[in-house]
Enzyme design. Structure first.
Site, mmCIF file in Angstrom:
data_model
loop_
_atom_site.group_PDB
_atom_site.id
_atom_site.type_symbol
_atom_site.label_atom_id
_atom_site.label_comp_id
_atom_site.label_asym_id
_atom_site.label_seq_id
_atom_site.Cartn_x
_atom_site.Cartn_y
_atom_site.Cartn_z
ATOM 1 N N ARG B 60 0.857 100.028 21.943
ATOM 2 C CA ARG B 60 2.470 99.961 22.223
ATOM 3 C C ARG B 60 2.937 101.766 21.896
ATOM 4 N NH1 ARG B 60 2.335 101.500 17.667
ATOM 5 N NH2 ARG B 60 4.703 101.736 18.034
ATOM 6 N N GLY B 61 4.036 101.657 22.395
ATOM 7 C CA GLY B 61 4.083 103.371 22.067
ATOM 8 C C GLY B 61 3.626 104.009 23.193
ATOM 9 N N ALA B 62 4.943 104.599 23.327
ATOM 10 C CA ALA B 62 5.530 105.103 25.343
ATOM 11 C C ALA B 62 3.921 105.983 25.074
ATOM 12 C CB ALA B 62 6.870 105.824 25.624
ATOM 13 N N ARG B 94 5.425 96.553 30.828
ATOM 14 C CA ARG B 94 6.133 97.299 30.259
ATOM 15 C C ARG B 94 7.340 97.969 30.744
ATOM 16 N NH1 ARG B 94 5.722 97.733 23.766
ATOM 17 N NH2 ARG B 94 8.105 97.104 23.812
ATOM 18 N N GLN B 198 7.224 97.856 14.095
ATOM 19 C CA GLN B 198 6.096 98.404 13.159
ATOM 20 C C GLN B 198 6.360 99.515 12.323
ATOM 21 O OE1 GLN B 198 8.083 97.544 15.361
ATOM 22 N NE2 GLN B 198 7.074 97.406 17.287
ATOM 23 N N ASP B 239 11.001 106.536 24.778
ATOM 24 C CA ASP B 239 10.591 106.215 25.432
ATOM 25 C C ASP B 239 10.609 106.245 26.903
ATOM 26 O OD1 ASP B 239 9.927 104.118 23.153
ATOM 27 O OD2 ASP B 239 8.846 103.053 24.109
ATOM 28 N N ASN B 249 15.136 104.474 23.395
ATOM 29 C CA ASN B 249 14.279 104.218 22.366
ATOM 30 C C ASN B 249 13.732 103.176 21.562
ATOM 31 O OD1 ASN B 249 11.640 105.476 20.717
ATOM 32 N ND2 ASN B 249 13.129 106.071 19.113
ATOM 33 N N LYS B 250 13.521 102.463 20.667
ATOM 34 C CA LYS B 250 13.720 101.540 19.664
ATOM 35 C C LYS B 250 14.231 101.129 19.985
ATOM 36 C CE LYS B 250 10.074 99.108 19.629
ATOM 37 N NZ LYS B 250 10.265 98.034 21.113
#
Lengths: 355, 355
Positions: B60-62, B94, B198, B239, B249-250
């Site tokens: 995960r993570g853009a 995603r 996370q 993101d 973002n998250k």
């Protein structure tokens, strides 16, 4: 705690936090750590067992802790434990809520000159009355709160200030109940409230049980819901209210109050007047309980934070009076919130009829 | 995924998210779902396996998702899967991060007219270059960010925008690494970041591994730390950044940005320029991924929310440009943040030397 009492649901209140049985020798207490998956009542026979139950969060919520402490004092008297020792034991359990110390001190005064069965009966009657009075207070403040709320559609709440946190009916959730009883259509968004998940486990459980619409959100989602206009008001409980109107409550309450202010949404506190501590000039003087880092680093014995990394975890925070739109009490609505209005509501004394 | 490849730690990067092995037929990928308790690399041999890994959050993570998608396209070419089919599969995993779609589209153009081993080699070289370039970008933006941060003592971060979320080194955590490499004494507070934790699992893990002081806090504690003056700056990743500077973002990032503003603490975003989506005029146009309620209602298969009660859970939120103090990119610091400064940094083109 080994015991042979049959487990049961308490009579007359489907989820009363606790009941002192007739012989004044057993308190049946709902084990909130097992909710929402199991509704189980455990018997407590000594003040030490009560103190352990409080510390381990079998019972939590400021008014509920006061009632639990009162029953703990009865068990102490019943088992011959010196009351000053019992008082010290109970006061050491959880420092932030004003209720434990306040109840224990009052019972110490009542006990003066009494002993034996007379002492037990007197303390038991007082404790049961405290419990009933708390429910009556919540019904009254719930009504005042519901009137002030008006026809809002969605209320955000944090932690659990419900029937499970009080003698019954609830403070913040009492306002929701009263609004629904008055025909309102209010729905609830419940912050899950890490690390103990009181919102996810307890608030969702008791509202669902009453058929009140509730959805759980992660604590970090609240801002996003505010920004989209999906929250009309916030209602939370309180563990202690200082003389200037500062409110100590579950960690995360302050963040919610900041977000409410930034989005111009009213932020309400629902709490009976016994939550006000006039000896506490402001929020800085409220003792903030630091709880074990393990409650954050582990979930169900599984390590979530790598070995060697610490967590910092205060159990409570303080919301300054300036961020509180109003406080709902059984004596009426305190608004605006400040030293003057707090002093006035305390001076007003209890409502004429106790229930 | 049955496989006989020996598990191993990747060469040359103690926790690189993934490596395309020499034959271009296997990607070894760090399983982030098992961190921090187990450091395990799993082999992926098809684009479908890569898509599953992305969807289930093995990675995960853009920026890391962009690299994973690039390797997924190589696996598709290697196994003879039509590239348009592979592209559609990967794009559907995603939607919020701009990187997956952007990378997949670029590789589609590169593939035009190529086939067989030539196609595989060309895509593999491009994917490996993308991965290396991302690390180089993070090192550059980290340096710019560290200079802008100056001598702050405590940085709050949310989610994981570290080596684990990128090709390596990290964006937000790259700034922290660069500050430490420059001799700074900066410490990190990491929001645990529900529901996937996370911050607790990944940010704490990779910082601890590098000997950088980090403490985990519950998401709902951030306000309290701000109010006590314990946070000097916020640095998060992104993101997708819209053309006007709005930052997706998250989930929870927006709440942190609000709290930072209320407490007059600078709020920084660290992201390479490939995070900027000029086709996206503002944050309202960013697709926000709704994830399964179960990720909130259950922890490790244990139900935390009572049966019948729903959770609402957006995976991301949008922080408006006006709450962002500056954006750290590999082309310099964007400050103030708005359509003009964003346009300028995009127009500047990549720095002269790629690594």
């Amino acid at each position: 705690m080994s015991d042979t009492l049959p487990e049961r649901t308490l009579s007359g209140a489907a989820y009363s936090i606790a009941e002192l049985l007739e012989g004044n020798d057993v308190v049946l207490m709902l084990d909130q750590l097992r909710l929402p998956n199991e509704e189980r009542y455990i018997p407590l026979r000594t003040c030490q067992q009560m103190a352990d139950a409080i510390r381990s969060m079998v019972v939590r919520g400021a008014p509920a802790l006061g009632i639990a402490a009162a029953y703990g004092m009865v068990l102490a008297a019943r088992t011959g434990m010196p009351l000053d020792q019992a008082a010290a034991l109970l006061k050491a359990t959880r420092p932030t809520a004003v209720h434990v110390a306040s109840v224990v001190d009052q019972m110490g005064s009542i006990a003066a000159g009494l002993s034996g069965e007379q002492l037990v009966r007197r303390l038991a009657a007082w404790a049961r009355q405290l419990h009933q009075q708390d429910v009556a207070n919540n019904r009254r403040l719930g009504k005042f709160g519901a009137e002030r709320l008006g026809s809002v559609r969605v209320v955000l709440t944090h932690c659990n200030a419900g029937a499970l946190a009080t003698g019954g009916y609830g403070s913040a959730l009492g306002v929701i109940r009263a609004a629904r009883e008055a025909g309102g259509e209010v729905r609830v968004l419940a912050d899950e409230t890490r690390p103990y998940l009181q919102g996810a486990r307890l608030t969702a459980w008791e509202l669902a049980k009453d058929g009140i619409p509730v959805e759980v959100i992660t604590d970090n989602s609240a801002g996003w819901f505010f920004s989209r206009g999906e929250i009309d008001a916030v209602v939370v409980g309180a563990d202690r209210i200082a003389a200037n109107g500062d409110v100590a409550n579950k960690i995360g309450t302050y963040s919610v109050a900041c977000l409410a202010r930034m989005h111009e949404v009213p932020f309400f506190v629902a709490a009976a007047c016994d939550t006000i501590d006039m000896a506490c000039a402001s929020g800085e003087h409220v003792p903030i309980e630091q709880r074990a880092a393990r409650e954050v680093t582990h979930i169900a014995d599984c390590r979530m934070v790598p070995d060697g990394v610490q967590a910092r975890y205060a159990g409570f925070d303080v919301t300054p009076a300036r961020l509180v739109t109003a406080i709902f009490t059984e004596r009426g609505v305190v608004e605006p919130v400040g030293p003057e209005t707090i002093r006035r509501v305390v001076a007003a004394g209890p409502p004429p009829v106790a229930r």
